[in-house]
Design a protein around this motif. Structure first.
Motif, PDB file in Angstrom:
ATOM      1  N   ASP A  12      41.278  43.545  39.948  1.00  0.00           N
ATOM      2  CA  ASP A  12      40.321  43.632  41.051  1.00  0.00           C
ATOM      3  C   ASP A  12      38.938  44.044  40.559  1.00  0.00           C
ATOM      4  N   HIS A  37      42.400  38.387  42.045  1.00  0.00           N
ATOM      5  CA  HIS A  37      42.338  39.730  41.451  1.00  0.00           C
ATOM      6  C   HIS A  37      41.476  39.759  40.185  1.00  0.00           C
ATOM      7  N   SER A 219      49.900  42.648  42.801  1.00  0.00           N
ATOM      8  CA  SER A 219      49.352  41.567  43.615  1.00  0.00           C
ATOM      9  C   SER A 219      50.063  41.445  44.948  1.00  0.00           C
TER      10      SER A 219
END
Length: 577
Positions: A12, A37, A219
């Protein structure tokens, strides 16, 4: 004073720019690179800085890197055991030519990338961005700061929450060595009270179960939360053996040994059965129990009526609702980019706060009332692209009303308006919208997005009507809490009711997003329902769309009925709109 915050270590990847205490821009790199991400959390990806997100933040402020005063990097290598005791340019660390499968064998490479991040920022930008990163003749003047990972999480909560004294709880997989932190922000000063260190981690346990269930760790944890509603906490006693609260604001997490306890892991794509549902439910139950115990201890220790939270675990909206409903605090606030992306926000806010405090300025100048901090695009930019792509479009004379007509007719709409959201939730800028009245709408949306059948879709509701449709709903602008649907309303909006009778609600008022609110008002005028289905504008494996081009690509490669982008309506041949 400009302060640039960067998250780049695990996943991220993101950037935030703060000017004199006010957030100018914040964005996740995935929105530009189309890699969900931004990257996987592996040690050999640590060198990747979020150049696209940084470039956007600088561009939004109309500055270059040469104008930045401070850069805050949300990880402190000095806290790692492998860091040389006297770090300098002559210090060395050993890296095996072929590191083995254990994570520790990669530590030297991991550390080297972090230590050299400043140089990478100055010299490593892609060619098409180089002008904005170019060094002036006398070199860059910014001060470089490493900010402890959990301090960045903490600051992203207490320096973004509504003003006032607050208890602080952050939980994630891991930082430099800490996994959970409890503290208090009182009279402008932050005091840390308790921390939990590796290997004891609620976040890593949730990741392990995510993998065992056949989903992608770091995730897909939100899928496990959704799956839990279909099961029973039949294995809660097993997870209570794994996770044990110690009574002092800390806990122990033993090696989960999931295969030994529950059998072989599920293969991705194979059917889910009752055992999978029950494992998810049991994990969720024990997570909620443990966090409630932490909250009670923190409240008893601080005596404060308010709690703010951040860290990836705080994206679990079912857990957040338990803390809100069954915990001791009068108010619970969760920072909407609670995962690692939010550490870019927290690092920037913290260094800005410290520097202004040092200069005698102790004022809070910004509160995170909304998450619309990313790029926006002008009407002329959008129209030029539509013409260049030769797609059929027309300008709407009554944007909210005409879009509401489409939604009331059962159409599914791509909605691209204003600044992109910061954080993982679509909040009405990059959303797919639909009518909650249509019984099979959840199934239709899951098909469009190629999602698992068990995944719920979420409602957005006009703030002033929220409590009429959802029990206890007040102001919830970030879709980070679930609320129980009022039984007498459930049949009217079947698409947004999860199997357990709850919904992950977003409330909206006109100040937060005028056009989004006007659309809901127009739909309400036509249907007497002040609710729409709101899900993220993307398809499977893709991040949320960002640019108009992203929106067009997603629209034309999915069976969406129409796209409302700026003041324009895009339709497909043969579609009635």
């Amino acid at each position: 004073m400009y302060t640039l915050g960067i998250n780049a270590v695990y996943h991220d990847s993101a950037a935030t720019l703060v000017r004199d205490g006010v957030v100018v821009a914040a964005a996740e790199d995935e929105r530009f690179t189309h890699i969900k991400h931004a990257k996987r959390p592996v040690p050999f990806s640590t060198w990747q800085l979020p150049f696209d997100a940084i470039d956007y933040c600088l561009r939004e402020a109309g500055i270059t890197l040469a104008d930045v005063d401070h850069v805050a990097y949300s990880y402190d290598p000095a806290l790692l055991p492998i860091m040389p005791a006297m770090p300098n340019k002559r210090a060395t660390i050993a890296l095996p030519l072929e590191p083995g499968p254990s994570a520790s064998s990669w530590d030297a490479l991991f550390l080297s990338f972090i230590v050299n991040a400043r140089g990478q920022l100055i010299d490593g930008s892609p060619l098409h961005m180089a002008k904005r990163f170019r060094s002036p003749p006398d070199g860059h003047r910014f001060a470089w700061h490493y900010v402890e990972h959990h301090l960045a999480h903490e600051a992203s909560a207490f320096l973004a929450a509504p003003p006032g004294d607050t208890a602080v709880l952050t939980m994630d997989g891991r930082g430099e060595g800490v996994t959970t932190s409890l503290g208090a922000f009182v009279s402008g000063k932050y005091s840390r009270i308790k921390q939990v260190e590796l290997p004891h981690s609620l976040g890593l346990l949730y990741e392990a179960v995510t993998s065992w269930l056949g989903f992608l760790h770091s995730s897909d944890e939100y899928k496990v939360m959704a799956l839990a509603a279909f099961g029973r906490p039949a294995y809660a006693h097993v997870f209570r053996e794994i996770v044990r609260y110690r009574g002092d604001g800390s806990y122990v997490v033993d090696e989960p040994r999931l295969v030994e306890r529950f059998g072989p892991p599920r293969e991705r794509g194979t059917p889910l059965d009752a055992r999978h549902y029950d494992v998810a439910s049991s994990l969720q139950t024990v997570l909620e129990e443990t966090v409630l115990q932490l909250a009670h201890w923190l409240h008893a220790r601080t005596g404060l009526p308010r709690l703010c939270m951040a860290g990836g675990v705080a994206l679990n909206c079912v857990m957040n609702a338990r803390v809100r409903d069954d915990g001791p605090f009068e108010e619970v606030w969760v920072q909407p980019a609670a995962g690692d992306a939010g550490t870019a926000l927290g690092a920037a806010l913290w260094i800005d706060w410290c520097e202004r405090n040092r200069q005698g300025d102790r004022t809070r100048r910004w509160t995170m009332n909304h998450a619309y901090l990313g790029p926006s695009y002008t009407e002329s930019e959008i129209e030029a692209l539509l013409r260049w792509c030769k797609v059929p479009f027309r300008r709407l004379t009554d944007l909210a009303g005409e879009t509401a007509d489409l939604l009331a007719a059962g159409k599914i709409i791509g909605w691209h308006q204003g600044r992109t959201e910061f954080g993982p939730r679509a909040l009405g800028s990059r959303s797919i919208l639909a009518s909650p009245i249509v019984p099979d709408m959840q199934a239709r949306l899951n098909e469009i997005k190629d999602r698992e059948d068990f995944r719920p879709v979420a409602p957005v509701v006009m703030e002033e009507h929220a409590s009429d449709w959802f029990v206890g709903a007040g102001k919830a602008p970030f879709m980070l809490f679930v609320f129980r649907m009022r039984p007498e309303r459930a049949e009217r909006v079947p698409a947004v009711r999860h199997v357990d009778g709850t919904a992950r609600v977003q409330t909206i008022n006109r100040q937060q997003h005028p056009l989004y609110y006007d659309l809901l008002a127009a739909f309400y005028a036509r249907t007497a329902v002040p609710v729409l289905v709101n899900t993220s504008f993307n398809t499977r494996g893709e991040p949320m769309v960002n640019s108009p081009r992203d929106a067009l690509e997603s629209f034309w490669t999915s069976p969406l009925d129409a796209l409302v982008i700026g003041p324009f309506l895009v339709t497909k041949q043969g579609a009635t709109a």
